[in-house]
Design a protein around this motif. Structure first.
Motif, PDB file in Angstrom:
ATOM      1  N   ARG A 191       0.838  -1.395  -0.082  1.00  0.00           N
ATOM      2  CA  ARG A 191       0.032  -0.215   0.468  1.00  0.00           C
ATOM      3  C   ARG A 191       1.384   1.525  -0.130  1.00  0.00           C
ATOM      4  O   ARG A 191       0.730   1.783  -1.103  1.00  0.00           O
ATOM      5  N   ASP A 195       0.584   2.156  -3.831  1.00  0.00           N
ATOM      6  CA  ASP A 195      -1.420   2.746  -4.230  1.00  0.00           C
ATOM      7  C   ASP A 195      -1.542   4.856  -3.312  1.00  0.00           C
ATOM      8  O   ASP A 195      -1.835   4.447  -4.406  1.00  0.00           O
ATOM      9  N   ILE A 196      -0.728   4.145  -1.752  1.00  0.00           N
ATOM     10  CA  ILE A 196      -0.922   5.688  -1.488  1.00  0.00           C
ATOM     11  C   ILE A 196      -0.352   6.646  -2.135  1.00  0.00           C
ATOM     12  O   ILE A 196       0.933   7.093  -2.022  1.00  0.00           O
ATOM     13  N   LYS A 197      -1.780   7.433  -2.756  1.00  0.00           N
ATOM     14  CA  LYS A 197      -0.952   9.260  -3.548  1.00  0.00           C
ATOM     15  C   LYS A 197      -1.386  10.118  -2.517  1.00  0.00           C
ATOM     16  O   LYS A 197      -2.843  10.247  -2.449  1.00  0.00           O
TER      17      LYS A 197
END
Lengths: 319, 319
Positions: A191, A195-197
């Motif tokens: 993640r 994934d994380i922005k």
């Protein structure tokens, strides 16, 4: 200088057993693989009672904090130097340049490795430097602790695009299975890495995508990031590098351009080109740039619209 | 009606050896896992000289063409019915509804499975229905051909987000390693399943993300796709499934909701929930839905705003 090429884990193991007071070098602009391989190896050497540190010219970015954990550099008189995930001494960076001609052992997975160390173990088939370290530690019967496994998994996952890219091998999957058994929190790691922005980055990406221009039946896609966009969404310029991948994710695009307005000169754009099958290096070469066959860059002068026209004129020859 | 729960591959294998003229049911709005499990099982049964077809209420979307290959439905007098990747008969869809009370064997990996079939093999720990089929075929000593492996890899990769999600297991990685050895073109599959998007889809994503709503300091993110959006951007409804991942990619979001207006009833929304640490199945369960711990779904009646309010009310209990 001797330049021995090692071909078995046992040869490397023997060297590791014999060394002490070790500096482990990682490459400039560090990524998950070099940090993971460096930290994994360092923690293992320390578990054997040896002294070891991991060095980097640029320091480790915050997002890798979970890999560093409670690691602290130690003070000792350096006796042995190992480089990991480094194919060429030019990648050592300013701080570590001084080691260029005195690296005792190089562990790497780049086919382009220049064999600059006294002894080198290079496996160009290995998905990641971390995979080499993992298999090496297994070979040595190491107690692979959770912090070690966490580091090695992160490098393996990031260098394979989480097991998506061509360089993923059966061995990579098998190592991952074992790391899972060791308790690696892969969901958290993936993640964080993939994934994380930030909300600003997501919103900026979406705006730029909505303003993308397509030409030649959608074969050419051009995304432009202006200084105003970067300021409006408070994007760190280093985050923009990842934008270069975007145009090629759109169906039908064969030439994916990303134009980044230069901070100090608004009539100058840094251009990234990604291609599916055309020679990106040749196209960028026409503008005085270059790079790899499918990923290249150049700098082009003009207003955004003029730059776009210049790029299109050249690209049409390569359709 | 007897509702036997099978607990070993051998019990399932015995049934498969004994059956013939098989209809394999897959769930409505088919995804990579149900198609992969259905096709993989069908191709294997056919390789044993049995007759078998894969059925779906909605047909298979074009982007899964590479899985279907040269498969053609056969004509035979149906004697045995198997469902794969179906947790509840409500997921059969209009065309297959008629099978609801006459499913002989259910093979599934949803913890919320309702044991509607005469015999059921449910492994809630399995990353994908395709992983169950793969291990089952291995147990049966099957010759796992490239088309079978391609189908099973696709389901395994898509249901685990390419080995990224919490439901990935050591067994999933080990199976992938074996599938690689069988020659599966994982790079092509992963590019097609994860990277390439139609221009309409990219533009639609852009619009929906820019309109996303955030609540509770950004811990709850809600993305809504209306029938108008779907029509405006000419999105295939099957493409919308992937949107479910979007809200959780935004920093700070712990509850990522995606609302999809139903084609035939604009006051009904199909809801997907992805969570980082909360029990998604429990939350969706409060609306009569269910699924996995971190990925669940339900259907909620009302206008978009009303649905959002209902979801928020329940979610706040799980913050």
């Amino acid at each position: 200088m001797e330049n021995t090429r090692l071909t078995s884990y046992e040869e490397v193991a023997e060297i590791l057993r014999g060394c002490d007071n070790v500096s482990i070098l990682t490459h400039k602009s560090p990524d998950g693989d070099c940090i993971g391989a460096g930290m994994g190896l360092c923690l293992y050497l320390r578990s054997l009672g040896k002294k070891a540190n991991v060095l980097n010219s640029d320091g480790f970015p915050d997002r890798f904090d979970f890999m560093i954990g409670d690691y602290q550099p130690e003070v000792f008189e350096e006796q042995f130097v190992i480089s990991v995930d480094i194919s060429d001494t030019t990648l050592l960076g300013d701080e570590l340049e001084k080691y260029a001609d005195r690296i005792d052992l190089c562990i790497d997975h780049h086919g382009s490795n220049r064999f600059f160390a006294k002894k080198s173990y290079v496996d160009a088939q290995a998905s990641a430097a971390c995979l080499i370290i993992f298999e090496l530690l297994e070979h040595m019967g190491a107690d692979i602790t959770l912090p070690i496994a966490t580091n090695l998994y992160t490098g393996l996952a990031t260098d394979t695009g989480c097991f998506k890219f061509q360089n993923t091998t059966p061995s990579a999957h098998i190592a991952a299975a074992k790391m899972f058994e060791m308790g690696v929190d892969f969901e958290h790691i993936n993640r964080k890495m993939f994934d994380i922005k930030s909300r600003g980055r997501v919103m900026c990406e979406q705006k730029l995508i909505s303003e993308m221009r397509f030409f030649e039946d959608g074969q050419i896609g051009i995304l432009t990031a202006t200084n105003k966009d970067i300021a409006d969404f408070q994007i760190d310029r280093s985050e923009l590098d990842a934008f270069a991948q975007i145009p090629l994710t759109i169906e039908g695009v064969r030439f994916g351009y990303t134009l980044k307005q230069q901070e100090d000169n608004p009539e100058m754009f840094k251009v990234s080109l990604r291609t599916t099958d055309a020679d990106a290096a040749a196209i960028c070469g026409e503008f005085g740039g270059g790079g790899h066959l499918r990923a290249s860059g150049c700098t082009v002068e003009g207003k955004a619209r003029e730059v776009m026209m210049k790029l299109l004129e050249v690209t049409r020859k390569y359709l």
